[in-house]
Write a protein that holds these residues in place. Structure first.
Motif, short mmCIF file in Angstrom:
data_model
loop_
_atom_site.label_atom_id
_atom_site.label_comp_id
_atom_site.label_asym_id
_atom_site.label_seq_id
_atom_site.Cartn_x
_atom_site.Cartn_y
_atom_site.Cartn_z
N MET A 54 15.77 32.26 -26.09
CA MET A 54 14.33 32.26 -25.82
C MET A 54 13.53 32.34 -27.13
O MET A 54 12.61 33.13 -27.28
N THR A 55 13.91 31.49 -28.07
CA THR A 55 13.31 31.50 -29.40
C THR A 55 12.89 30.08 -29.80
O THR A 55 13.62 29.11 -29.56
N VAL A 56 11.71 30.00 -30.42
CA VAL A 56 11.19 28.73 -30.91
C VAL A 56 10.77 28.90 -32.37
O VAL A 56 10.21 29.93 -32.74
N VAL A 57 11.05 27.89 -33.18
CA VAL A 57 10.52 27.80 -34.54
C VAL A 57 9.71 26.51 -34.61
O VAL A 57 10.22 25.44 -34.27
N ALA A 58 8.47 26.61 -35.03
CA ALA A 58 7.61 25.43 -35.08
C ALA A 58 6.72 25.47 -36.31
O ALA A 58 6.32 26.55 -36.76
N GLN A 59 6.40 24.30 -36.83
CA GLN A 59 5.44 24.23 -37.91
C GLN A 59 4.05 24.58 -37.36
O GLN A 59 3.76 24.39 -36.18
N ALA A 60 3.21 25.09 -38.24
CA ALA A 60 1.95 25.70 -37.81
C ALA A 60 1.02 24.73 -37.09
O ALA A 60 0.26 25.13 -36.21
N GLY A 61 1.06 23.46 -37.46
CA GLY A 61 0.14 22.50 -36.86
C GLY A 61 0.62 21.91 -35.55
O GLY A 61 -0.05 21.03 -34.97
N THR A 62 1.73 22.39 -35.02
CA THR A 62 2.25 21.86 -33.76
C THR A 62 1.30 22.17 -32.61
O THR A 62 0.91 23.33 -32.42
N PRO A 63 0.89 21.16 -31.84
CA PRO A 63 -0.01 21.43 -30.71
C PRO A 63 0.61 22.38 -29.70
O PRO A 63 1.80 22.28 -29.38
N VAL A 64 -0.20 23.30 -29.19
CA VAL A 64 0.27 24.23 -28.16
C VAL A 64 0.76 23.47 -26.94
O VAL A 64 1.77 23.83 -26.32
#
Length: 360
Positions: A54-64
């Motif tokens: 239940m973990t996500v890593v995303a770049q900051a500009g990724t749309p919600v």
């Protein structure tokens, strides 16, 4: 508009700056300060998703929206229910996960599961010197040293520009029901909400709308459990109560303060003790009020330019101007807090190039 496409490019832009930046994510909150616009929207993409952890890593500009769509494929969700400011503010753009975490944007479920910052596991960001900093990781653990992860959540880009975030998600519930209590005044409503939250029946949201005389309680989970808990709450609270099954749209509208959308006036977000809520609303001189978090969060619509802070006087809480520009957005800090804040900014942004003046 500065639109770096990599973290290294972001660091170079900040490092070489000779004028301040107005740091933004998707630009949906309508907040800007004097300076060159600097947006993280091109730093986009989910780099890791582990449904089992239940973990996500995303770049900051990724749309919600992109993240929510990905989570839906595994029947998971962002548990802290971030508000979409476009509804209330009439702004455009696209909410980003970096913007959400930077402003600690949290919706009605905060009262039961916590805020956005409580799900944030790690961050990468560029500080005011242009250095790339990493803190935290991909699992919850006890913190030793400086917890920069929590510090960055709610800093609104004044301490650093987020480039990547890692966070925890939760399973999507099988179903939900909303209990609607009818005809309660503000004080009685807050008492009822507190009683429900103090029960063992796991209420996930608690709100009150004085204009229509509705007091709302949301229950989520497995179908049989939801049915049992709603019936028990109905017995516990008594009075005129109806039960709405499903209807998630009601809470999306509440989360986004849809009732104040397109209606003239300033909109304030008041955080306070739930028991203080009715008295503060009575003092506010506001034209409309909405209670969330069982009264711990009050949305107030006032005449444009109205000085709500002066009307409320001293109380245990603060008021943020969410829509309007006639007063500072954030509550002035107490002298001791201001000294700590100034020391932090001097360490993280010694050249004062990141959202200078936004938070006082």
């Amino acid at each position: 508009m500065n639109l770096p496409q990599t973290e290294a490019e972001l660091a170079e832009i900040v490092r070489d700056a000779d004028t301040p930046f107005s740091v933004i994510g998707g630009g949906t909150r309508g907040v800007a300060v004097k300076g060159q616009p600097l947006s993280s929207v091109k730093l986009s993409g989910v780099t890791l998703y582990e449904p089992g952890a239940m973990t996500v890593v995303a770049q900051a500009g990724t749309p919600v929206a992109e993240i929510e769509a990905l989570l839906a494929t595994e029947n998971q969700r962002l548990a802290f229910e971030p508000m979409d400011h476009r509804v209330l503010l009439g702004t455009k753009g696209e909410p980003t996960i970096g913007g959400v975490m930077s402003a600690n944007v949290s919706g009605p479920r905060r009262i039961s599961v916590g805020a956005a910052r409580d799900f944030l596991l790690g961050v990468r960001y560029v500080d005011g010197r242009g250095r790339i900093i990493k803190n935290g990781g991909r699992v919850m653990k006890n913190v030793t040293g400086y917890d920069l992860v929590k510090l960055m959540a709610g800093a609104h880009g004044t301490l650093g520009v987020l480039s990547e975030v890692s966070f925890k998600v939760l399973p999507r519930p099988e179903t939900q029901s909303t209990l609607v209590l009818h005809g309660l005044d503000d004080t009685s409503a807050v008492v009822a909400l507190a009683k429900a939250l103090g029960s063992p029946f796991e209420v996930s949201a608690a709100a009150h709308n004085p204009a229509v005389g509705e007091t709302l309680l949301r229950v989520e989970g497995f179908d049989a459990s939801v049915k049992y808990r709603t019936e028990q709450l109905k017995k516990l609270l008594g009075g005129e109560i109806t039960i709405e099954e499903g209807r998630t749209g009601r809470w999306s509208e509440w989360r986004d303060v849809s009732e104040f959308a397109g209606v003239e006036g300033d909109v304030w977000r008041v955080s306070c003790k739930p028991s203080d809520g009715p008295a503060l609303v009575a003092k506010s001189g506001g034209q409309s009020a909405l209670y969330d978090w069982a009264g711990g969060l009050i949305w107030l619509r006032t005449a444009a330019g109205y000085d709500l802070r002066a009307a409320l006087g001293e109380y245990d809480g603060h008021a943020t101007l969410v829509r309007g520009n006639s007063h500072p957005r954030f509550e002035p800090e107490a002298a001791g807090v201001a000294r700590i804040t100034a020391a932090l900014r001097a360490r993280f942004d010694p050249r004062s190039v990141l959202n200078t003046g936004l938070m006082g």
